[in-house]
Motif scaffolding. Structure first.
Motif, PDB file in Angstrom:
ATOM      1  N   ARG B  20      29.470 -11.820  64.985  1.00 34.56           N
ATOM      2  CA  ARG B  20      29.183 -10.412  65.265  1.00 34.56           C
ATOM      3  C   ARG B  20      28.120  -9.877  64.300  1.00 34.56           C
ATOM      4  NH1 ARG B  20      34.413  -8.740  64.864  1.00 34.56           N
ATOM      5  NH2 ARG B  20      34.109  -7.848  62.791  1.00 34.56           N
ATOM      6  N   THR B  86      29.571  -9.007  71.633  1.00 32.78           N
ATOM      7  CA  THR B  86      28.915  -9.328  70.357  1.00 32.78           C
ATOM      8  C   THR B  86      29.514 -10.545  69.661  1.00 32.78           C
ATOM      9  OG1 THR B  86      30.448  -7.818  69.238  1.00 32.78           O
ATOM     10  CG2 THR B  86      28.304  -6.916  69.869  1.00 32.78           C
ATOM     11  N   ASP B 105      23.360 -10.639  71.748  1.00 29.62           N
ATOM     12  CA  ASP B 105      24.145  -9.400  71.808  1.00 29.62           C
ATOM     13  C   ASP B 105      23.870  -8.779  73.170  1.00 29.62           C
ATOM     14  OD1 ASP B 105      24.762  -6.607  71.659  1.00 29.62           O
ATOM     15  OD2 ASP B 105      24.602  -6.672  69.485  1.00 29.62           O
TER      16      ASP B 105
END
Lengths: 266, 266
Positions: B20, B86, B105
């Motif tokens: 992430r 993400t 993303d």
């Protein structure tokens, strides 16, 4: 009894023909021995995605065997050719969640937006239990399996939600161990039990008063063993009160052309 | 190598945090050892019913682990909390069936009508194979598993259809027998093989030229063993050319919080 004995060894296609011709309108338990029987739920297409998702999210109580194309009434995988509108001995019609009628044929009320769901049934593993000397009490006592609403929540999907319904079979601990082994082989028709012993731990207060089906004898040397039950999706459908839903009448199942053993992975 | 070794024993939630934060953009093979990894397919809602039905009708190649609610990006069952937009190292964007972009993303392109499907992966049973002394050649050779289009048709559902794609692992006959036993325990992540031996019998002409992934060494004392593969639903999606579809990039999987052993029924 002669008639019953004949039907127990009869091929599913022949039994379904008798049903289609109106010559058999009783429960299907014991018919076409060795062949899998299925629960039926028919819903309008607008509820079909939510229901399919509900079954995907709750595979133990809702093992889907076949979903027909929208508007299609012909079973293709579970039977070589069968008309879902006439080859079940008795249907129930629910409007807004209320039982309004029981009929033996749904041809006249068929709609182009109907989606038919065939759902696995614990009948499929009971023969394997018997072959392994595990008693199946409701067969011994010639009644319906006792079923109970639990406090185990299903995962909801759109408009469908509700508690898991379980079926119960009493047996000794030793038999329960064997039953866990045997039913683990059938993951696509409920699989292993979800609980055994104290019914209060899954929110069942009184085994002598089942929510569906009939009470059976539990000997004092036995414990209750609980399996996820195909009534679960039906109960979830009724609770969501769709404008119309059609199911098989209890005990009056769809007899498939597939053998129980086809659902055993071992 | 040190970095890799650290990540192999790291909890999935920690690895997903690194992903992430953009600190890990490589394949996920070997990360969070012992935890199940999943394939991702994201489609607009209008394709979701057909796709869900395609998976229901083809459970061997398309074992659904979780379907998120429409518009919801938070994984709930397969992870305790994870953002599907993400927490995968690399995504692929397909428009009308054509790969148009690879991104790390998908937050900015998220739509309220997106439905995310997490699909099981044979990574989940490979650890069990290794523990049973069955070789997993692509792990030995540090490449991708070889995958082939077969002539085995999937059951179609609405706009989705196509052949089954299989993965292949070479081994001796004796190892193949053990591999059949071991993978039969994992019916919800592809289960037992679909074929072994002569590839021509399932329409595969040349094992040295896989349709996806990398070729691996097959010793002359070995036979190829074939499993239904999670690339099957992706291939079916691409062939139907939806306006938009998002998948993980090959090898860049979603790492779940569920252990591989949770998918073993025995």
């Amino acid at each position: 009894m002669t008639e019953f004995e004949n039907l127990s060894g009869m091929l599913p296609s022949k039994v379904r023909q008798l049903i289609r011709e109106g010559k058999w309108r009783k429960p299907t338990s014991g018919l076409s021995n060795g062949y899998t029987q299925a629960n039926l739920v028919i819903l309008p297409q607008k509820y079909a995605y939510d229901f399919l998702l509900f079954c995907q999210r709750n595979p133990r109580p809702c093992p889907l065997l076949e979903v027909l194309d929208t508007g299609d009434a012909i079973v293709k995988l579970m039977a070589d050719h069968a008309d879902i509108r006439t080859e079940i001995p008795k249907y129930r019609i629910y409007k807004h969640g209320v039982l309004t009628d029981e009929v033996t044929d749904i041809k006249r009320m068929w709609r182009e937006d109907f989606v038919s769901f065939l759902i696995g049934c614990s009948f499929s593993f009971e023969q394997a239990l018997l072959e392994n000397d595990v008693p199946v009490r409701q067969i011994e006592e010639q009644c319906n399996v006792p079923m109970y609403r639990t406090n185990i929540p299903c995962r909801s999907a759109g408009v469908f939600k509700g508690p898991m319904v379980v079926s119960m079979r009493p047996m000794t601990e030793r038999q329960a161990i064997r039953a866990i082994q045997v039913t683990s082989r059938f993951p696509s028709v409920h699989g292993a039990p979800v609980h055994f012993g104290d019914p209060a731990k899954i929110g069942v207060s009184d085994l002598s008063h089942p929510d569906f089906g009939d009470a059976v004898t539990i000997h004092d040397y036995e414990i209750p063993v609980f399996w996820a039950c195909g009534v679960t999706p039906q109960a979830a459908v009724m609770a969501s009160r769709p404008e119309i839903a059609i199911t098989h009448a209890p005990g009056h199942m769809f007899i498939t052309d597939r053998k129980d053993t086809a659902f055993s992975i071992l």
